[in-house]
Design a protein around this motif. Sequence first.
Motif, PDB file in Angstrom:
ATOM      1  N   ARG A 100      36.400  -2.109   2.433  1.00 15.00           N
ATOM      2  CA  ARG A 100      36.550  -1.285   3.863  1.00 15.00           C
ATOM      3  C   ARG A 100      36.124  -2.530   4.951  1.00 15.00           C
ATOM      4  NH1 ARG A 100      31.344   2.836   2.852  1.00 15.00           N
ATOM      5  NH2 ARG A 100      31.509   2.502   0.579  1.00 15.00           N
ATOM      6  N   LEU A 101      35.900  -3.330   5.516  1.00 11.10           N
ATOM      7  CA  LEU A 101      36.713  -4.361   5.915  1.00 11.10           C
ATOM      8  C   LEU A 101      37.950  -5.560   6.389  1.00 11.10           C
ATOM      9  CD1 LEU A 101      33.339  -6.831   5.130  1.00 11.10           C
ATOM     10  CD2 LEU A 101      33.810  -5.527   7.113  1.00 11.10           C
ATOM     11  N   PHE A 102      38.293  -5.040   4.949  1.00  8.50           N
ATOM     12  CA  PHE A 102      39.899  -4.928   5.432  1.00  8.50           C
ATOM     13  C   PHE A 102      40.747  -4.031   6.060  1.00  8.50           C
ATOM     14  CE2 PHE A 102      40.072  -9.468   3.247  1.00  8.50           C
ATOM     15  CZ  PHE A 102      40.682 -10.282   3.985  1.00  8.50           C
ATOM     16  N   ALA A 103      40.425  -3.389   5.621  1.00  6.55           N
ATOM     17  CA  ALA A 103      40.878  -1.669   6.979  1.00  6.55           C
ATOM     18  C   ALA A 103      40.580  -1.480   8.202  1.00  6.55           C
ATOM     19  CB  ALA A 103      39.693   0.113   5.457  1.00  6.55           C
ATOM     20  N   VAL A 104      39.287  -2.120   8.451  1.00  8.55           N
ATOM     21  CA  VAL A 104      39.513  -2.762  10.495  1.00  8.55           C
ATOM     22  C   VAL A 104      40.875  -3.210  10.516  1.00  8.55           C
ATOM     23  CG1 VAL A 104      38.013  -3.182  11.490  1.00  8.55           C
ATOM     24  CG2 VAL A 104      36.730  -2.387  10.301  1.00  8.55           C
ATOM     25  N   SER A 105      41.337  -3.029  11.158  1.00 14.61           N
ATOM     26  CA  SER A 105      42.519  -3.419  11.954  1.00 14.61           C
ATOM     27  C   SER A 105      42.377  -4.783  12.351  1.00 14.61           C
ATOM     28  CB  SER A 105      43.268  -2.705  12.778  1.00 14.61           C
ATOM     29  OG  SER A 105      44.425  -3.561  13.279  1.00 14.61           O
ATOM     30  N   GLY A 106      42.972  -6.305  11.646  1.00 16.58           N
ATOM     31  CA  GLY A 106      43.177  -7.261  12.732  1.00 16.58           C
ATOM     32  C   GLY A 106      41.920  -8.721  11.807  1.00 16.58           C
ATOM     33  N   VAL A 107      41.442  -8.191  10.880  1.00 14.99           N
ATOM     34  CA  VAL A 107      41.062  -8.414   9.808  1.00 14.99           C
ATOM     35  C   VAL A 107      40.948  -9.149   8.604  1.00 14.99           C
ATOM     36  CG1 VAL A 107      39.150  -8.364   7.735  1.00 14.99           C
ATOM     37  CG2 VAL A 107      38.445  -7.356   9.754  1.00 14.99           C
ATOM     38  N   THR A 108      41.215 -10.267   8.662  1.00 12.99           N
ATOM     39  CA  THR A 108      42.381 -11.121   7.768  1.00 12.99           C
ATOM     40  C   THR A 108      41.437 -11.980   6.799  1.00 12.99           C
ATOM     41  OG1 THR A 108      42.490 -13.544   9.753  1.00 12.99           O
ATOM     42  CG2 THR A 108      44.144 -11.576   9.859  1.00 12.99           C
ATOM     43  N   GLY A 109      39.921 -12.065   6.686  1.00 12.04           N
ATOM     44  CA  GLY A 109      39.503 -12.711   6.084  1.00 12.04           C
ATOM     45  C   GLY A 109      38.062 -11.989   6.048  1.00 12.04           C
ATOM     46  N   VAL A 110      36.991 -12.267   4.242  1.00  9.80           N
ATOM     47  CA  VAL A 110      35.793 -11.826   4.742  1.00  9.80           C
ATOM     48  C   VAL A 110      35.593 -12.784   3.467  1.00  9.80           C
ATOM     49  CG1 VAL A 110      34.487 -10.476   3.228  1.00  9.80           C
ATOM     50  CG2 VAL A 110      36.563  -9.338   4.698  1.00  9.80           C
ATOM     51  N   PHE A 111      34.051 -13.493   3.940  1.00 13.70           N
ATOM     52  CA  PHE A 111      33.678 -14.440   3.527  1.00 13.70           C
ATOM     53  C   PHE A 111      31.544 -14.026   3.224  1.00 13.70           C
ATOM     54  CE2 PHE A 111      30.426 -18.015   2.953  1.00 13.70           C
ATOM     55  CZ  PHE A 111      31.128 -19.331   1.899  1.00 13.70           C
ATOM     56  N   TYR A 112      31.469 -14.154   1.676  1.00  9.68           N
ATOM     57  CA  TYR A 112      29.961 -13.529   1.288  1.00  9.68           C
ATOM     58  C   TYR A 112      29.211 -15.487   1.179  1.00  9.68           C
ATOM     59  CZ  TYR A 112      31.889  -9.343   0.146  1.00  9.68           C
ATOM     60  OH  TYR A 112      32.525  -7.848  -0.271  1.00  9.68           O
ATOM     61  N   GLY A 113      28.204 -15.165   1.398  1.00  9.97           N
ATOM     62  CA  GLY A 113      27.353 -16.418   1.111  1.00  9.97           C
ATOM     63  C   GLY A 113      25.639 -15.701   0.532  1.00  9.97           C
ATOM     64  N   GLY A 114      24.934 -16.120   1.388  1.00 13.07           N
ATOM     65  CA  GLY A 114      23.775 -15.911  -0.061  1.00 13.07           C
ATOM     66  C   GLY A 114      23.135 -14.335   1.004  1.00 13.07           C
ATOM     67  N   ASP A 115      23.511 -14.879   1.923  1.00 15.65           N
ATOM     68  CA  ASP A 115      22.585 -13.119   3.058  1.00 15.65           C
ATOM     69  C   ASP A 115      22.980 -13.269   3.982  1.00 15.65           C
ATOM     70  OD1 ASP A 115      21.962 -16.034   4.490  1.00 15.65           O
ATOM     71  OD2 ASP A 115      20.351 -15.710   4.813  1.00 15.65           O
ATOM     72  N   PHE A 116      24.212 -13.281   4.273  1.00 17.00           N
ATOM     73  CA  PHE A 116      25.719 -13.670   5.017  1.00 17.00           C
ATOM     74  C   PHE A 116      27.091 -13.159   4.672  1.00 17.00           C
ATOM     75  CE2 PHE A 116      26.104 -17.546   4.261  1.00 17.00           C
ATOM     76  CZ  PHE A 116      27.309 -17.800   4.539  1.00 17.00           C
ATOM     77  N   ILE A 117      27.055 -11.780   5.757  1.00 19.18           N
ATOM     78  CA  ILE A 117      29.003 -11.981   5.183  1.00 19.18           C
ATOM     79  C   ILE A 117      29.584 -12.943   6.733  1.00 19.18           C
ATOM     80  CG2 ILE A 117      31.446 -10.345   4.949  1.00 19.18           C
ATOM     81  CD1 ILE A 117      28.192  -8.270   4.392  1.00 19.18           C
ATOM     82  N   THR A 118      30.759 -12.835   6.954  1.00 14.82           N
ATOM     83  CA  THR A 118      31.691 -14.294   7.303  1.00 14.82           C
ATOM     84  C   THR A 118      32.909 -13.186   7.503  1.00 14.82           C
ATOM     85  OG1 THR A 118      32.433 -15.292   6.739  1.00 14.82           O
ATOM     86  CG2 THR A 118      30.671 -15.814   8.137  1.00 14.82           C
ATOM     87  N   VAL A 119      33.479 -13.176   8.685  1.00 16.19           N
ATOM     88  CA  VAL A 119      35.065 -11.635   9.270  1.00 16.19           C
ATOM     89  C   VAL A 119      35.425 -12.693   9.739  1.00 16.19           C
ATOM     90  CG1 VAL A 119      35.886  -9.278   9.687  1.00 16.19           C
ATOM     91  CG2 VAL A 119      33.633  -9.950   8.385  1.00 16.19           C
ATOM     92  N   THR A 120      36.437 -12.888   9.511  1.00  9.79           N
ATOM     93  CA  THR A 120      37.626 -12.956  10.462  1.00  9.79           C
ATOM     94  C   THR A 120      38.370 -12.704  10.644  1.00  9.79           C
ATOM     95  OG1 THR A 120      37.331 -15.864   8.766  1.00  9.79           O
ATOM     96  CG2 THR A 120      39.474 -15.489  10.549  1.00  9.79           C
TER      97      THR A 120
END
Length: 189
Positions: free
Chosen positions: A44-64
């Motif tokens: 779903r996150l990569f379907a957003v135009s411009g997203v190049t990376g997704v990272f999951y931690g214990g209680d967070f998500i980072t989007v590049t």
Amino acid sequence: MFIQTEATPNPATLKFIPGRTVLDSGTMEFSSPESAARSPLAERLFAVSGVTGVFYGGDFITVTKADGDWQHLKPAILGAIMEHYMSGAPLLADGTAGSDDARDEEDEFFDEADAETVEQIKDLIETRVRPAVANDGGDITFRGFKDGIVYLNMKGSCAGCPSSTATLQHGIQNLLRHFVPDVQEVRPM
């Protein structure tokens, strides 16, 4: 559902905190839409135009992001995260909650004679470095040790961050050299 956002040291990465556990343990990184196929949320996150990376931690998500303004991307990313959690879909398509940690350990390299030194290095990274880096929306994992050089893998907001070289050279390298005399240098991998 309220999702908080935090800036990271990397201007191309934003940290999203959904207020619930993302991963039970470890971390996961998706660097392409193809690698995201194992996670409905990452897809779903990569379907957003411009997203190049997704990272999951214990209680967070980072989007590049590659380009674009966070002001325009943020609503779409928040919507994708909210949709995922409201749908009740699993984090991973196969229903597991596994992290990348086991795969990372398989790829480690070091001489068996250095096993004790490597344990010290890993312990310092685990207890002193990873918690601090997680606060910034990323992760650092041990990759190897050879000829006095520690090789580390930077993930999430740390990958490609303008301050990552300084973090490695001044912060982590100084810490490891202080506690582990065999360490001469730290390099990204």
